[in-house]
Design an enzyme around this catalytic site. Structure first.
Site, PDB file in Angstrom:
ATOM      1  CG  PHE A   1      34.312  39.053  36.179  1.00  0.00           C
ATOM      2  CD1 PHE A   1      35.648  39.342  36.473  1.00  0.00           C
ATOM      3  CD2 PHE A   1      33.573  40.049  35.547  1.00  0.00           C
ATOM      4  CE1 PHE A   1      36.058  40.612  36.258  1.00  0.00           C
ATOM      5  CE2 PHE A   1      33.834  41.119  35.538  1.00  0.00           C
ATOM      6  CZ  PHE A   1      35.178  41.761  35.933  1.00  0.00           C
TER       7      PHE A   1
ATOM      8  CB  CYS B   1      29.537  40.195  45.770  1.00  0.00           C
ATOM      9  SG  CYS B   1      31.392  40.344  45.049  1.00  0.00           S
TER      10      CYS B   1
ATOM     11  CG  ASP C   1      37.845  34.050  35.991  1.00  0.00           C
ATOM     12  OD1 ASP C   1      36.748  34.313  36.630  1.00  0.00           O
ATOM     13  OD2 ASP C   1      39.022  34.405  36.625  1.00  0.00           O
ATOM     14  CB  SER C   2      41.953  37.399  34.824  1.00  0.00           C
ATOM     15  OG  SER C   2      41.598  37.407  36.267  1.00  0.00           O
TER      16      SER C   2
ATOM     17  CG  ASP D   1      29.180  36.721  39.831  1.00  0.00           C
ATOM     18  OD1 ASP D   1      29.095  37.494  40.773  1.00  0.00           O
ATOM     19  OD2 ASP D   1      29.499  35.422  40.087  1.00  0.00           O
TER      20      ASP D   1
ATOM     21  CG  ASN E   1      41.556  42.596  32.146  1.00  0.00           C
ATOM     22  OD1 ASN E   1      40.707  43.511  31.745  1.00  0.00           O
ATOM     23  ND2 ASN E   1      42.082  43.109  33.202  1.00  0.00           N
ATOM     24  CB  ALA E   2      36.461  41.123  32.721  1.00  0.00           C
TER      25      ALA E   2
END
Length: 405
Positions: A235, A348, A256-257, A308, A287-288
């Site tokens: 990410f 987050c 990252d996507s 992240d 896709n992670a």
């Protein structure tokens, strides 16, 4: 800001009466009252400055009122507010002064953090010579507040531009007419910012939040102190962690996507004299969850991994699913780390508490047959201060740990 002394009713303002539960919440130090705790708000115009009374008529202070949001009251003061523009000017000055001794090694930082700077519903970020403004409530959208706010920011900071960054969902929830993100002062909407000696392209009209993740700025620098060997940044967005890790690592892969985010990351790498053709940094669109599953199954190993992800739990209802997602990510990452490796893992999501996050890791580590030693347990950068009795102002968790078998 005095929060607990009762004050005389300001009779020239509309009056909102709140329930005993709402009054108790304010007396405990919070600054929000939910719509379910509004006892009466007869003919109060949207976005008004109001006097708040408990059900017995005891004055509790002055607040901004929303006729649409579930957060109906956001307290400004437990005293009467005679001159609202003057109060706003003073609190802007206080926010600038607060950051003067703590903001270092950057020209990009949060200038006003809503409730934590006693200006609830307002976000202002500084990106070198551009200010990015986010309005989250009916009150700040009114000309009586917008114009003094913009004028004061312009006079005090003299930016090249002030850009309003619009969140259509927020305006819908507040029943405000839709508007486009745009420059309010000046014409520039792009610049180059520096965080911890690393440069980034910034476009005020593109990207997430107000365009960058300033709340991670200090965590970028902290993670770099521990990073080594081959690193994987999952990410990675526009390369915040990856570009801070690169000088310390033999190789960095950013995942990252979002192709647009990776294109900016690529430009940021070039800005820091790191060309995509060089072997030390690579960007992968994927896709992670799928990538970590494939990498773990194929025996890929790393010395440093950063996780992240975006907020998995945007409401309390999402919490169980969010915790499963966090555990899956961290479990796979732990399996991929070499002994002595470093895991930097973040959340987050406000609804995921620090204790929830640590509990998830304490379950993932033995499942991965790894032992975790915590080096640092961190939060958001200091320009995002936490208001003690408003837990919603504390949302970011960043754990840096070392791994052994």
């Amino acid at each position: 800001m005095s929060l607990m002394r009762s004050a005389p009713v300001q009779f020239d303002l509309p009056i909102v009466r709140i329930s005993p539960r709402g009054a108790s919440r304010l007396k405990a130090g919070h600054v929000w009252v939910y719509r379910s705790d509004i006892a009466s708000a007869d003919e109060v115009p949207p976005g008004s400055l109001v006097s708040v009374l408990d059900q017995r008529g005891k004055p509790l202070g002055t607040a901004l009122y929303s006729s649409a949001s579930q957060i109906a009251i956001r307290m400004l003061s437990h005293e009467p507010v005679i001159d609202l523009p003057a109060l706003v000017r003073q609190r802007i000055a206080d926010a600038i002064a607060y950051r003067a001794p703590i903001v270092q090694n950057t020209d990009a930082y949060r200038l006003i953090f809503s409730e934590a700077d006693f200006l609830p519903g307002l976000i202002v970020d500084r990106y070198r010579d551009i200010l990015s403004l986010q309005i989250l409530t009916q009150a700040w959208d009114s000309d009586s507040l917008r114009q003094p706010l913009i004028a004061e920011l312009n006079a005090r900071l003299k930016p090249d531009s002030i850009v309003e960054r619009v969140d259509p969902r927020v305006r819908e929830l507040e029943k405000l007419p839709q508007r486009l993100s745009q420059a309010l002062v000046g014409e520039r909407t792009a610049t180059i910012i520096t965080m911890n000696g690393v440069q980034f392209h910034y476009d005020a009209l593109e990207g997430q939040k107000t365009g960058a993740f300033l709340d991670q700025r200090e965590n970028y620098a902290a993670a770099a102190q521990y990073a080594h060997g081959e690193a994987l940044d999952v990410f990675c967005y526009q390369g915040g962690f990856a570009l801070h890790l690169a000088p310390r690592c033999s190789r960095v892969i950013g995942v990252d996507s979002s192709r647009p985010a990776l294109e900016v990351a690529d430009r940021n790498a070039a800005l820091n004299h790191r060309q995509p053709s060089q072997p030390d940094i690579e960007w992968i669109e994927a896709n992670a969850f799928d990538l970590l599953k494939d990498y773990a199954s194929s025996g890929q190993r790393y010395d440093t991994i950063v996780l992240d992800p975006p907020a998995f739990a945007k409401t309390k209802r999402d919490l169980d699913a969010a915790m499963r997602g966090y555990k899956e990510l961290n479990l796979r990452a732990l399996k991929m780390l070499r002994p002595g490796g470093v895991l930097v893992t973040c959340s987050c999501s406000y609804h995921v508490s620090q204790s929830d996050f640590l509990q998830m890791l304490s379950e993932a580590a033995p499942d991965a047959h790894r032992t975790l030693r915590i080096a640092e347990l961190r939060g958001q950068s200091r320009d995002h201060p936490v208001l003690l009795n408003v837990p919603e102002t504390s949302y970011l968790k960043c754990l840096i740990s070392t791994v052994s078998n």
